[in-house]
Design an enzyme around this catalytic site. Structure first.
Site, PDB file in Angstrom:
ATOM      1  N   MET A   1     -14.288 -32.751  -3.749  1.00 22.45           N
ATOM      2  CA  MET A   1     -14.580 -33.217  -2.402  1.00 22.45           C
ATOM      3  C   MET A   1     -14.061 -34.643  -2.253  1.00 22.45           C
ATOM      4  SD  MET A   1     -18.246 -31.459  -1.586  1.00 22.45           S
ATOM      5  CE  MET A   1     -19.061 -31.897  -3.083  1.00 22.45           C
ATOM      6  N   CYS A  83      -9.154 -27.916   5.140  1.00 20.39           N
ATOM      7  CA  CYS A  83      -9.488 -29.281   5.549  1.00 20.39           C
ATOM      8  C   CYS A  83      -9.035 -29.528   6.988  1.00 20.39           C
ATOM      9  CB  CYS A  83      -8.826 -30.288   4.611  1.00 20.39           C
ATOM     10  SG  CYS A  83      -9.226 -31.979   5.066  1.00 20.39           S
ATOM     11  N   HIS A 154     -14.503 -20.488   3.018  1.00 16.94           N
ATOM     12  CA  HIS A 154     -15.549 -21.281   3.670  1.00 16.94           C
ATOM     13  C   HIS A 154     -15.855 -20.530   4.957  1.00 16.94           C
ATOM     14  CE1 HIS A 154     -16.867 -25.461   5.440  1.00 16.94           C
ATOM     15  NE2 HIS A 154     -17.799 -24.549   5.517  1.00 16.94           N
ATOM     16  N   ASN A 194     -18.135 -19.576   0.278  1.00 23.40           N
ATOM     17  CA  ASN A 194     -18.497 -20.997   0.322  1.00 23.40           C
ATOM     18  C   ASN A 194     -19.064 -21.333   1.704  1.00 23.40           C
ATOM     19  OD1 ASN A 194     -16.815 -23.869   1.291  1.00 23.40           O
ATOM     20  ND2 ASN A 194     -18.360 -23.993  -0.311  1.00 23.40           N
ATOM     21  N   GLY A 195     -19.964 -22.306   1.698  1.00 20.29           N
ATOM     22  CA  GLY A 195     -20.499 -22.836   2.952  1.00 20.29           C
ATOM     23  C   GLY A 195     -22.001 -22.670   3.061  1.00 20.29           C
ATOM     24  N   GLY A 196     -22.727 -23.777   3.030  1.00 21.56           N
ATOM     25  CA  GLY A 196     -24.160 -23.750   3.294  1.00 21.56           C
ATOM     26  C   GLY A 196     -25.004 -23.149   2.184  1.00 21.56           C
ATOM     27  N   GLY A 216     -20.692 -26.895  -2.636  1.00 15.83           N
ATOM     28  CA  GLY A 216     -20.115 -28.218  -2.432  1.00 15.83           C
ATOM     29  C   GLY A 216     -21.182 -29.296  -2.371  1.00 15.83           C
ATOM     30  N   ARG A 217     -21.726 -29.488  -1.169  1.00 10.86           N
ATOM     31  CA  ARG A 217     -22.643 -30.607  -0.965  1.00 10.86           C
ATOM     32  C   ARG A 217     -23.899 -30.505  -1.823  1.00 10.86           C
ATOM     33  NH1 ARG A 217     -22.079 -30.023   5.418  1.00 10.86           N
ATOM     34  NH2 ARG A 217     -21.963 -27.873   4.664  1.00 10.86           N
TER      35      ARG A 217
HETATM   36  C1  LIG Z   1     -17.217 -35.517   1.528  1.00  7.17           C
HETATM   37  C2  LIG Z   1     -16.596 -34.148   1.499  1.00  7.17           C
HETATM   38  C3  LIG Z   1     -15.294 -33.991   1.057  1.00  7.17           C
HETATM   39  C4  LIG Z   1     -14.720 -32.711   0.993  1.00  7.17           C
HETATM   40  N1  LIG Z   1     -13.458 -32.595   0.470  1.00  7.17           N
HETATM   41  C5  LIG Z   1     -12.972 -31.336   0.265  1.00  7.17           C
HETATM   42  C6  LIG Z   1     -11.755 -31.151  -0.440  1.00  7.17           C
HETATM   43  O1  LIG Z   1     -11.128 -32.100  -0.917  1.00  7.17           O
HETATM   44  N2  LIG Z   1     -11.309 -29.883  -0.602  1.00  7.17           N
HETATM   45  C7  LIG Z   1     -12.012 -28.789  -0.123  1.00  7.17           C
HETATM   46  O2  LIG Z   1     -11.584 -27.664  -0.318  1.00  7.17           O
HETATM   47  N3  LIG Z   1     -13.148 -28.949   0.539  1.00  7.17           N
HETATM   48  C8  LIG Z   1     -13.652 -30.188   0.731  1.00  7.17           C
HETATM   49  N4  LIG Z   1     -14.852 -30.335   1.367  1.00  7.17           N
HETATM   50  C9  LIG Z   1     -15.542 -29.132   1.894  1.00  7.17           C
HETATM   51  C10 LIG Z   1     -16.419 -28.499   0.838  1.00  7.17           C
HETATM   52  O3  LIG Z   1     -15.646 -28.128  -0.296  1.00  7.17           O
HETATM   53  C11 LIG Z   1     -17.074 -27.226   1.379  1.00  7.17           C
HETATM   54  O4  LIG Z   1     -16.090 -26.312   1.752  1.00  7.17           O
HETATM   55  C12 LIG Z   1     -17.962 -27.509   2.572  1.00  7.17           C
HETATM   56  O5  LIG Z   1     -18.705 -28.706   2.422  1.00  7.17           O
HETATM   57  C13 LIG Z   1     -18.930 -26.332   2.779  1.00  7.17           C
HETATM   58  O6  LIG Z   1     -19.604 -26.009   1.578  1.00  7.17           O
HETATM   59  P1  LIG Z   1     -21.046 -26.622   1.199  1.00  7.17           P
HETATM   60  O7  LIG Z   1     -21.966 -26.266   2.343  1.00  7.17           O
HETATM   61  O8  LIG Z   1     -21.417 -25.956  -0.089  1.00  7.17           O
HETATM   62  O9  LIG Z   1     -20.883 -28.103   1.087  1.00  7.17           O
HETATM   63  C14 LIG Z   1     -15.447 -31.577   1.427  1.00  7.17           C
HETATM   64  C15 LIG Z   1     -16.775 -31.743   1.861  1.00  7.17           C
HETATM   65  C16 LIG Z   1     -17.343 -33.006   1.887  1.00  7.17           C
HETATM   66  C17 LIG Z   1     -18.790 -33.147   2.331  1.00  7.17           C
END
Ligand SMILES: Cc1cc2nc3c(=O)[nH]c(=O)nc-3n(C[C@H](O)[C@H](O)[C@H](O)COP(=O)(O)O)c2cc1C
Length: 322
Positions: A1, A83, A154, A194-196, A216-217
């Site tokens: 990320m 992205c 995602h 992926n997502g949430g 991710g988060r």
């Molecule tokens: C600060 C930040 C940076 C991110 N950078 C990337 C990245 O470099 N590549 C990517 O595929 N997703 C990136 N994402 C998205 C996450 O990988 C993920 O797809 C998205 O947050 C949803 O998943 P989550 O709910 O598990 O966080 C980023 C998310 C955040 C919050």
């Protein structure tokens, strides 16, 4: 990320789960080809397995970067088609390429032609006013034909105008069912959702409908949850019983990195959420945030911070994650 993770973060996360596949943040082809390569994509073998995520849309440049990534020892090359930032759109990569499945297929084929490691794609379910059912099916068909080894989805659209990158991670609704239908249509292709996904238990539940789950988060903001990954998802013991034990295990790495001129904060910033909601968690975080940034701060700062917080046994981590 991007802006959150780096190799220090990965080294630490690897102390919490031996089995999960860890991805780098997106690194653009321009950066890999013209930047300080060792700083941008260098990593410690202890982080393995690690996938290198690339951003780009030029098949030749991506192939060259995939080859460089494979030579560095990465376990997988992943192409970012998710992205939504404006800077990324100007460079014609990231989520806007959901509208150009043929070009993405050329990119995948070009990378596949030059590396033996898996080449995978991370995408959205669509962008702007695309019909997600159709957009995802068209996109998947193109990258599968090009030989992608897996598809990470995602499960929400990206809105390329009108929403900030941050809003694009929360506002468009999640559609997990669409990803489950995609899996049903491609039984042999590994599909990762992926997502949430906020807990390891939730990840385990999703595995009924897909082959993998990417967090991710939640993984970054509450890394203690990762201690449940090996026991719950892989039937293997957790590397450490408690988050505190994992933090102590990071000390030799910290000392090594400080000796190389690294600042303490660059490493400990990734530990801020390690004791989320445990008594003393705030004091732990505050101590790191205020003391680790000081010139000359050493591993003792982390040791002091660890005295301020109760530990969270791994079993408790399981309960809290439920
Ligand atoms: C600060 C930040 C940076 C991110 N950078 C990337 C990245 O470099 N590549 C990517 O595929 N997703 C990136 N994402 C998205 C996450 O990988 C993920 O797809 C998205 O947050 C949803 O998943 P989550 O709910 O598990 O966080 C980023 C998310 C955040 C919050």
């Amino acid at each position: 990320m991007m802006e959150w993770t780096d190799r220090h973060c990965r080294f630490f996360h690897r102390l919490l789960t031996r089995r999960a596949l860890i991805y780098t943040e997106m690194v653009t082809t321009g950066a890999v080809l013209r930047g300080d390569r060792a700083r941008l994509i260098g990593f410690d073998p202890a982080e393995q397995p690690v996938a290198l995520q690339l951003g780009g849309s030029d098949p030749g440049a991506l192939a060259e970067c995939a080859r460089i990534g494979a030579d560095f020892g990465y376990a997988e090359i992943n192409l970012n088609i998710g992205c939504p930032s404006e800077r990324v759109q100007e460079g014609r990569f990231g989520a806007c390429l959901m509208a150009e499945p043929k070009l993405v297929a050329e990119c995948v084929a070009a990378m596949k032609a030059v590396v033996a490691i898996p080449v995978t794609v991370k995408c959205r379910i669509g962008i702007d006013d695309q019909d997600p059912e159709l957009a995802l099916a068209t996109f998947a068909a193109a990258v599968v034909a090009a030989g992608t080894d897996a598809l990470i989805v995602h499960a929400r659209k990206a809105w390329l105008s009108g929403l900030s990158p941050r809003e694009n991670r929360d506002v468009p609704p999640l559609d997990y069912e669409l990803v489950f239908r995609l899996k049903a249509a491609y039984p042999r292709l590994p599909i990762v959702l992926n997502g949430g996904v906020a807990t390891v238990e939730a990840a385990r539940d999703h595995l009924a409908g897909v082959d993998g789950v990417m967090m991710g988060r939640a993984a970054y903001q509450e890394p203690w949850r990762l201690l449940a990954v090996d026991p719950l998802l892989f039937g293997a013991p957790a590397p450490f019983d408690t988050p505190k034990a994992a933090a102590f295990a990071l000390m030799p790495y910290i000392e090594r990195e400080l000796a190389r001129g690294q600042r303490l904060h660059a490493i400990t910033r990734h530990l801020h959420g390690l004791f989320h909601a445990v008594p003393g968690a705030r004091a732990f975080r505050r101590h790191l945030a205020t003391q680790a940034v000081k010139p000359g701060a050493d591993a003792g700062v982390l040791a002091e911070a660890l005295t301020m917080v109760l530990d969270r046994p791994a079993e408790l981590a399981h309960t809290a994650a439920a």
